[in-house]
Design a protein around this motif. Structure first.
Motif, PDB file in Angstrom:
ATOM      1  N   HIS A  17       0.852  -1.195   0.000  1.00 22.89           N
ATOM      2  CA  HIS A  17       0.000   0.000   0.000  1.00 22.89           C
ATOM      3  C   HIS A  17       0.885   1.242   0.000  1.00 22.89           C
ATOM      4  CE1 HIS A  17      -3.748   2.083   1.966  1.00 22.89           C
ATOM      5  NE2 HIS A  17      -3.286   2.756   0.905  1.00 22.89           N
ATOM      6  N   HIS A  49      -4.513   5.821  -6.106  1.00 23.60           N
ATOM      7  CA  HIS A  49      -5.978   5.862  -6.116  1.00 23.60           C
ATOM      8  C   HIS A  49      -6.496   5.800  -7.558  1.00 23.60           C
ATOM      9  CE1 HIS A  49      -5.988   7.029  -1.864  1.00 23.60           C
ATOM     10  NE2 HIS A  49      -5.017   7.854  -2.159  1.00 23.60           N
ATOM     11  N   GLU A  68      -5.753   1.367  -5.321  1.00 24.31           N
ATOM     12  CA  GLU A  68      -6.652   1.578  -4.177  1.00 24.31           C
ATOM     13  C   GLU A  68      -7.935   2.219  -4.683  1.00 24.31           C
ATOM     14  OE1 GLU A  68      -5.171   4.089  -0.997  1.00 24.31           O
ATOM     15  OE2 GLU A  68      -6.745   3.416   0.369  1.00 24.31           O
ATOM     16  N   HIS A  81     -11.908   1.901   1.924  1.00 28.27           N
ATOM     17  CA  HIS A  81     -10.816   1.926   0.948  1.00 28.27           C
ATOM     18  C   HIS A  81     -10.349   0.485   0.790  1.00 28.27           C
ATOM     19  CE1 HIS A  81      -9.513   6.423   1.296  1.00 28.27           C
ATOM     20  NE2 HIS A  81     -10.826   6.292   1.370  1.00 28.27           N
ATOM     21  N   HIS A 119      -6.927   0.414   6.419  1.00 28.31           N
ATOM     22  CA  HIS A 119      -7.112   1.343   7.543  1.00 28.31           C
ATOM     23  C   HIS A 119      -8.541   1.532   8.076  1.00 28.31           C
ATOM     24  CE1 HIS A 119      -8.291   4.055   4.298  1.00 28.31           C
ATOM     25  NE2 HIS A 119      -7.071   4.086   3.799  1.00 28.31           N
ATOM     26  N   ASP A 178       1.163   2.847   3.507  1.00 29.16           N
ATOM     27  CA  ASP A 178       0.299   3.812   2.819  1.00 29.16           C
ATOM     28  C   ASP A 178       1.105   5.095   2.546  1.00 29.16           C
ATOM     29  OD1 ASP A 178      -1.904   4.999   1.707  1.00 29.16           O
ATOM     30  OD2 ASP A 178      -3.123   5.000   3.529  1.00 29.16           O
TER      31      ASP A 178
END
Ligand SMILES: [Zn+2]
Ligand SMILES: [Zn+2]
Length: 297
Positions: A17, A49, A68, A81, A119, A178
């Motif tokens: 991620h 994204h 994502e 997400h 998350h 992330d």
């Protein structure tokens, strides 16, 4: 003793991620790849994204296809997400932030990818909204950038795993950075996958089989049970902690510098999961596993 975590193959370290200039990350994809490669990672997925990256094998480093996707408006509909990794073709989802979350997961799996819930604590997810989801290969128990100083203090989603497992739903624990800013949140939280070799097929199979755990540094050497006790061997850590649905029990914390622990399964336990915490506060998380059940893993 029965093995709860496969340790006989090779370990590969990966972050599934992270973001780049292809979406809201701050650096070029090649720079992000270089940072992780130099930090000793074996594989990553660039998960910008709504921009799907491609699988690519580079000698001793593997890029898994990644993306994502998000849904929810934060007011009337819940936010999810979802990370997809290891897809073998483009995922068929038109850009739209109101897809049902199950549709996103199904689309990832239709492309032979693995789907991960990112998350939940940062997303302020209602745990009950996750119980009915099908096809998740894992959930982020820790997401580095959701913590201080990059966000409020919502990096840690471990309580969700206890809420779900207490209701009988055992999600597998993953950790990821992330990464967006690359100013300290990168190369911190990862998964260690026990696989035959560093190929997309082998890593994906190991993840699908549950042969991995989440870490920031501490290592599990073995994790075994005979149905009455759980035995852990690890790298030298400050503490080994056993969590379960039994809200109170003796001897769930072993501390003061340890590299092994034996936990006596309580009559009321239905699942157990294990955390390691090293002397700097770095953690490792096993997935929760069932106990006192004919279906015990
Ligand atoms: Zn996200
Ligand atoms: Zn993200």
């Amino acid at each position: 003793m029965k093995t709860l975590l496969k340790t006989s193959g090779k370990w590969f370290k990966g972050n599934l991620h992270m973001h780049t200039l292809r979406s809201d990350g701050r650096i070029e994809p090649e720079e992000a790849i270089r940072l992780y490669r130099e930090a000793g990672y074996d594989f990553i997925a660039l998960t910008d994204h709504w921009v799907q990256s491609e699988t690519e094998q580079r000698d001793d480093f593997l890029l898994l296809s990644g993306c994502e996707w998000d849904t929810g408006d934060m007011v009337n509909t819940p936010v999810f997400h979802i990370i997809g990794a290891g897809m073998e073709r483009p995922v068929s989802l038109e850009v739209c932030h109101s897809h049902p979350v199950q549709k996103i997961i199904d689309a990832i799996r239709d492309a032979n990818g693995i789907a991960i819930l990112a998350h939940p604590a940062w997303s302020v997810t209602n745990p009950d909204d996750v119980l009915g989801l099908r096809g998740l290969s894992g959930v982020e128990i820790y997401n580095t950038v959701s913590g201080l100083p990059w966000n409020g203090q919502r990096a840690d989603s471990s309580l969700y795993f206890d809420l779900w497992a207490t209701k009988g739903k055992l999600f597998r624990s993953m950790a990821a950075d992330d990464s967006h800013f690359y100013d300290g949140e990168h190369t911190r939280s990862y998964i260690l996958v026990n696989a035959e070799e560093l190929t997309a097929a082998s890593i994906k199979k190991a993840i699908a089989d549950g042969n991995f755990y989440a870490s920031q540094g501490p290592r599990f050497e073995s994790l075994e049970t005979d149905g009455k006790v759980i035995q852990v061997r690890s790298s030298k850590v400050e503490s080994i902690v056993f969590y379960s649905n039994s809200v109170w029990c003796r001897d769930r914390v072993f501390t003061g510098g340890v590299d092994r622990a034996t936990y006596h399964i309580e009559p009321t336990d239905r699942y157990v999961r294990v955390e390691l915490i090293d002397f700097e506060g770095n953690r490792a998380w096993s997935s929760p596993f069932a106990v006192h059940s004919d279906a015990a893993q």
